[in-house]
Design a protein around this motif. Sequence first.
Motif, PDB file in Angstrom:
ATOM      1  N   ARG A 105       4.929  63.368  56.049  1.00  0.00           N
ATOM      2  CA  ARG A 105       3.881  64.389  56.169  1.00  0.00           C
ATOM      3  C   ARG A 105       3.562  64.729  57.627  1.00  0.00           C
ATOM      4  NH1 ARG A 105      -0.698  63.842  51.746  1.00  0.00           N
ATOM      5  NH2 ARG A 105      -1.645  62.360  53.205  1.00  0.00           N
ATOM      6  N   GLY A 106       4.571  64.630  58.473  1.00  0.00           N
ATOM      7  CA  GLY A 106       4.422  64.920  59.893  1.00  0.00           C
ATOM      8  C   GLY A 106       5.576  64.287  60.647  1.00  0.00           C
ATOM      9  N   LYS A 107       5.520  64.357  61.970  1.00  0.00           N
ATOM     10  CA  LYS A 107       6.545  63.738  62.806  1.00  0.00           C
ATOM     11  C   LYS A 107       6.151  62.287  63.086  1.00  0.00           C
ATOM     12  CE  LYS A 107       8.913  64.083  67.248  1.00  0.00           C
ATOM     13  NZ  LYS A 107       9.003  64.812  68.539  1.00  0.00           N
ATOM     14  N   ILE A 108       7.011  61.369  62.659  1.00  0.00           N
ATOM     15  CA  ILE A 108       6.751  59.959  62.912  1.00  0.00           C
ATOM     16  C   ILE A 108       6.910  59.699  64.408  1.00  0.00           C
ATOM     17  CG2 ILE A 108       7.482  57.583  62.457  1.00  0.00           C
ATOM     18  CD1 ILE A 108       6.055  58.951  60.123  1.00  0.00           C
ATOM     19  N   LEU A 109       5.837  59.216  65.024  1.00  0.00           N
ATOM     20  CA  LEU A 109       5.843  58.996  66.473  1.00  0.00           C
ATOM     21  C   LEU A 109       6.339  57.612  66.845  1.00  0.00           C
ATOM     22  CD1 LEU A 109       2.387  60.638  67.270  1.00  0.00           C
ATOM     23  CD2 LEU A 109       4.659  61.685  67.415  1.00  0.00           C
ATOM     24  N   HIS A 110       5.977  56.612  66.043  1.00  0.00           N
ATOM     25  CA  HIS A 110       6.411  55.244  66.348  1.00  0.00           C
ATOM     26  C   HIS A 110       6.210  54.362  65.121  1.00  0.00           C
ATOM     27  CE1 HIS A 110       2.045  55.210  67.448  1.00  0.00           C
ATOM     28  NE2 HIS A 110       2.089  54.087  66.730  1.00  0.00           N
ATOM     29  N   TYR A 111       6.741  53.148  65.249  1.00  0.00           N
ATOM     30  CA  TYR A 111       6.595  52.135  64.216  1.00  0.00           C
ATOM     31  C   TYR A 111       5.922  50.912  64.835  1.00  0.00           C
ATOM     32  CZ  TYR A 111      10.119  55.072  61.971  1.00  0.00           C
ATOM     33  OH  TYR A 111      10.816  56.125  61.449  1.00  0.00           O
ATOM     34  N   ARG A 112       5.039  50.282  64.062  1.00  0.00           N
ATOM     35  CA  ARG A 112       4.368  49.059  64.509  1.00  0.00           C
ATOM     36  C   ARG A 112       4.956  47.877  63.740  1.00  0.00           C
ATOM     37  NH1 ARG A 112      -0.305  48.008  67.150  1.00  0.00           N
ATOM     38  NH2 ARG A 112      -0.849  50.234  67.042  1.00  0.00           N
ATOM     39  N   VAL A 113       5.472  46.894  64.492  1.00  0.00           N
ATOM     40  CA  VAL A 113       6.113  45.719  63.902  1.00  0.00           C
ATOM     41  C   VAL A 113       5.332  44.479  64.310  1.00  0.00           C
ATOM     42  CG1 VAL A 113       8.267  44.432  63.660  1.00  0.00           C
ATOM     43  CG2 VAL A 113       8.335  46.879  64.150  1.00  0.00           C
TER      44      VAL A 113
ATOM     45  N   ALA B 226       4.541  52.898  59.764  1.00  0.00           N
ATOM     46  CA  ALA B 226       4.933  54.102  60.502  1.00  0.00           C
ATOM     47  C   ALA B 226       3.689  54.928  60.791  1.00  0.00           C
ATOM     48  CB  ALA B 226       5.929  54.920  59.688  1.00  0.00           C
ATOM     49  N   ALA B 227       3.688  55.606  61.943  1.00  0.00           N
ATOM     50  CA  ALA B 227       2.514  56.389  62.351  1.00  0.00           C
ATOM     51  C   ALA B 227       2.931  57.781  62.805  1.00  0.00           C
ATOM     52  CB  ALA B 227       1.768  55.680  63.474  1.00  0.00           C
ATOM     53  N   ASN B 228       2.134  58.789  62.389  1.00  0.00           N
ATOM     54  CA  ASN B 228       2.248  60.132  62.968  1.00  0.00           C
ATOM     55  C   ASN B 228       0.943  60.451  63.696  1.00  0.00           C
ATOM     56  OD1 ASN B 228       0.380  60.917  61.022  1.00  0.00           O
ATOM     57  ND2 ASN B 228       1.887  61.941  59.725  1.00  0.00           N
ATOM     58  N   SER B 229       0.708  61.694  64.024  1.00  0.00           N
ATOM     59  CA  SER B 229      -0.472  62.033  64.821  1.00  0.00           C
ATOM     60  C   SER B 229      -1.771  61.877  64.039  1.00  0.00           C
ATOM     61  CB  SER B 229      -0.352  63.471  65.338  1.00  0.00           C
ATOM     62  OG  SER B 229      -0.368  64.385  64.248  1.00  0.00           O
ATOM     63  N   LYS B 230      -1.681  61.791  62.680  1.00  0.00           N
ATOM     64  CA  LYS B 230      -2.885  61.720  61.867  1.00  0.00           C
ATOM     65  C   LYS B 230      -3.209  60.315  61.355  1.00  0.00           C
ATOM     66  CE  LYS B 230      -4.066  66.071  61.926  1.00  0.00           C
ATOM     67  NZ  LYS B 230      -4.161  66.883  60.715  1.00  0.00           N
ATOM     68  N   GLY B 231      -2.277  59.372  61.469  1.00  0.00           N
ATOM     69  CA  GLY B 231      -2.565  58.034  60.957  1.00  0.00           C
ATOM     70  C   GLY B 231      -1.302  57.252  60.682  1.00  0.00           C
ATOM     71  N   SER B 232      -1.454  56.135  59.963  1.00  0.00           N
ATOM     72  CA  SER B 232      -0.348  55.210  59.703  1.00  0.00           C
ATOM     73  C   SER B 232      -0.206  54.949  58.213  1.00  0.00           C
ATOM     74  CB  SER B 232      -0.578  53.874  60.426  1.00  0.00           C
ATOM     75  OG  SER B 232      -0.711  54.061  61.815  1.00  0.00           O
ATOM     76  N   THR B 233       0.993  54.508  57.826  1.00  0.00           N
ATOM     77  CA  THR B 233       1.225  54.063  56.453  1.00  0.00           C
ATOM     78  C   THR B 233       0.636  52.671  56.267  1.00  0.00           C
ATOM     79  OG1 THR B 233       3.338  53.010  57.003  1.00  0.00           O
ATOM     80  CG2 THR B 233       3.398  55.324  56.354  1.00  0.00           C
ATOM     81  N   LEU B 234       0.496  52.279  55.018  1.00  0.00           N
ATOM     82  CA  LEU B 234       0.200  50.878  54.735  1.00  0.00           C
ATOM     83  C   LEU B 234       1.397  50.040  55.171  1.00  0.00           C
ATOM     84  CD1 LEU B 234      -1.350  51.224  51.171  1.00  0.00           C
ATOM     85  CD2 LEU B 234      -2.569  50.768  53.320  1.00  0.00           C
ATOM     86  N   PRO B 235       1.176  48.818  55.674  1.00  0.00           N
ATOM     87  CA  PRO B 235       2.304  48.011  56.150  1.00  0.00           C
ATOM     88  C   PRO B 235       3.154  47.487  54.991  1.00  0.00           C
ATOM     89  CG  PRO B 235       0.264  46.773  56.308  1.00  0.00           C
ATOM     90  CD  PRO B 235      -0.125  48.157  55.917  1.00  0.00           C
ATOM     91  N   THR B 236       4.436  47.379  55.253  1.00  0.00           N
ATOM     92  CA  THR B 236       5.364  46.715  54.343  1.00  0.00           C
ATOM     93  C   THR B 236       5.465  45.248  54.748  1.00  0.00           C
ATOM     94  OG1 THR B 236       6.646  48.738  53.988  1.00  0.00           O
ATOM     95  CG2 THR B 236       7.740  46.661  53.495  1.00  0.00           C
ATOM     96  N   TYR B 237       5.273  44.334  53.781  1.00  0.00           N
ATOM     97  CA  TYR B 237       5.325  42.899  54.057  1.00  0.00           C
ATOM     98  C   TYR B 237       6.671  42.338  53.614  1.00  0.00           C
ATOM     99  CZ  TYR B 237       0.288  42.879  54.979  1.00  0.00           C
ATOM    100  OH  TYR B 237      -0.944  43.102  55.514  1.00  0.00           O
ATOM    101  N   ILE B 238       7.278  41.538  54.488  1.00  0.00           N
ATOM    102  CA  ILE B 238       8.541  40.878  54.175  1.00  0.00           C
ATOM    103  C   ILE B 238       8.414  39.405  54.556  1.00  0.00           C
ATOM    104  CG2 ILE B 238      10.991  40.673  54.766  1.00  0.00           C
ATOM    105  CD1 ILE B 238      10.600  43.073  53.124  1.00  0.00           C
ATOM    106  N   ASN B 239       8.685  38.500  53.604  1.00  0.00           N
ATOM    107  CA  ASN B 239       8.775  37.072  53.912  1.00  0.00           C
ATOM    108  C   ASN B 239      10.194  36.760  54.349  1.00  0.00           C
ATOM    109  OD1 ASN B 239       6.095  36.192  53.237  1.00  0.00           O
ATOM    110  ND2 ASN B 239       6.622  36.504  51.073  1.00  0.00           N
TER     111      ASN B 239
END
Length: 628
Positions: free
Chosen positions: A353-361, A398-411
């Motif tokens: 829903r926009g241009k993904i600017l960055h990812y938070r890990v 993932a984040a665009n100019s309006k906000g971020s997705t819920l985080p994906t959890y991986i064990n």
Amino acid sequence: MAHTVGGCSLALIFIIVLLLVKANIDACKRGDVTVEPSHVISLGSAVNISCSLKPEQGCSQYPSFNMLILYKFNRRINFLHGHFLSSQVTGLPLGTTVFLCKLACSKNKELRICGAEISVGVVPEQPQNLSCIQKGAHGTVTCIWDRGRDTHLYTAYTLQLNGPKNLTWWKQCDHYCDHLDLGVNLTPELPESSYTAQVTAINSLGSASSLPSTFTFLDIVRPLPPWDIRFKCVNASVNKCILQWRDEGLVLLNRLRYRPNSSKSWKMVHATNAKGRYDVLDLKPFTEYEFQISSKLHLHKGIWSDWSESLRTQTPEEEPTGTLDVWYMKKHIDYSRQQISLFWKNMSMSKARGKILHYRVTLQEVAGVKVTLQNITEHTSWTWVIPRTGNWVVTVSAANSKGSTLPTYINITDLCGAGLLAPRQVSANSKGVDDIMVTWEHPGKAAPAVQEYVVEWRELHPRGDTPPLNWLRSTPYNVSALISENIKPYSCYEINVYALSGDQRGCSSTWGNSKHKAPRRGPYINAISEEKGSVLISWNEIPAQEQMGCILHYRIYWKEQDSNSQPQLCEIPYRVSPNSHSIDSLQPRVTYVLWMTALTAAGESPPGNKREFCLALGLAPLGPFPWN
């Protein structure tokens, strides 16, 4: 000066007319050709053509030899000795036929007397489908009709328009005419007033008129298409976007159509008394749309305008939705450290829903209190080295100019740690140039515990940088998957199938290729050494671009030097000995020649280089042979 030019023009016209009259007199000075009943006749009618000599215009030397000849175009159709010839002609075709009368005074000389043209045609058919239109409130009335069949004669068309208060307008056009602009503007003062149009076709054989076409101002006026179209979204949100435009003041009804640029189908809506504004509420964020608008003067009568010029615009961004599809790899570095490589897929446009600017890990030890590692990246992968001890959890958003997705959890657990979960009978078969079908069987008694399967593939021998990791997820009921992303022909892929159950994973692997050939060459033997009565052969890997698929086996061939007998061979599975193997069935003090080939499912390669050796006497390299 202007008067002189005008006088010269009149004199020139007078001279041309005199010349034409003189030419006609000269052409028929010896006699006449008459046509009965007319020079214009209906198709199927007969015509009488007569040719007569004028007095003293016969043959001067042999008057008794006078012979009149009648030609139809260039074909002789009748002749007669004397001063008069008459002939009835039938079956003339549509169009114009030329007849010519000549006088023959000898066998070799014919003199032109006179000629005539006869035109054959038909009465005009009744004009059909008369309709009229006025483009815009300030345009003029134009009517069109179907002429019917060609009359093959000059035919004139007269269009007449009768209006209220005994008003009448008419205009005429020539042959082949099927439309006329009357130059009349109907005004909206009396929108329900009745007008009647009729067109009449007339030629020398008759006439025919169309049925009257009756209409009102509202019936025939086609508004101009809307213009100055604008688009804006309130508070930069797709929750409420406004489309605005301008059109003619009499418009009561609009229709709007719009679609994403990637779609071929339109969504259509109607708006009554919109006054140049419509709220569009169902648009998708960060999507390019095309808009068009059409107008009509009345809700139930009249003609829609042409569609406006397209407005193309992009809707604003919204906060991304959904979660990322994340996968990982583990690699032991030493007894205390391991490398974790994370990979995730680009989000679809509908979810980004926009241009993904960055990812938070983030990477955190489960027993820890605070985040151990945190990183922001623009890439779709991330690698870090962590201790081998402890339980680790990864989150990626993932984040665009309006906000971020819920985080994906991986064990982070051992991907192949649960042997009971390992899928059985994993195989890969080509399904074309760019596809591989992977199949497997459920892991026996552990099958009910499987929550999903992950099929992972990567190029086995990359030609350059490290190839991307590819994967797809499958339901616990499936036992096959078609993989096509980043698949190239004649390349071998390592394929892993993982069964996931909670934090446990089991895996099985195979190799596969989408298309294969026999390798282009065999392995290059780089060394031969003697070890306790055996010979150890070492070779270089065949370059990836020459393997032409997945290598299944190597073959080592040998035979005695200068022998004509068939060589002996040893076949080695590729996975067992990737670059060395020993053989112990050789006789001491005998010189042998050795070479290798490689096999894919498509066949065997040509031989690689050849080496000469002798057991117990040591290696006796004689350099490259002329037949290498």
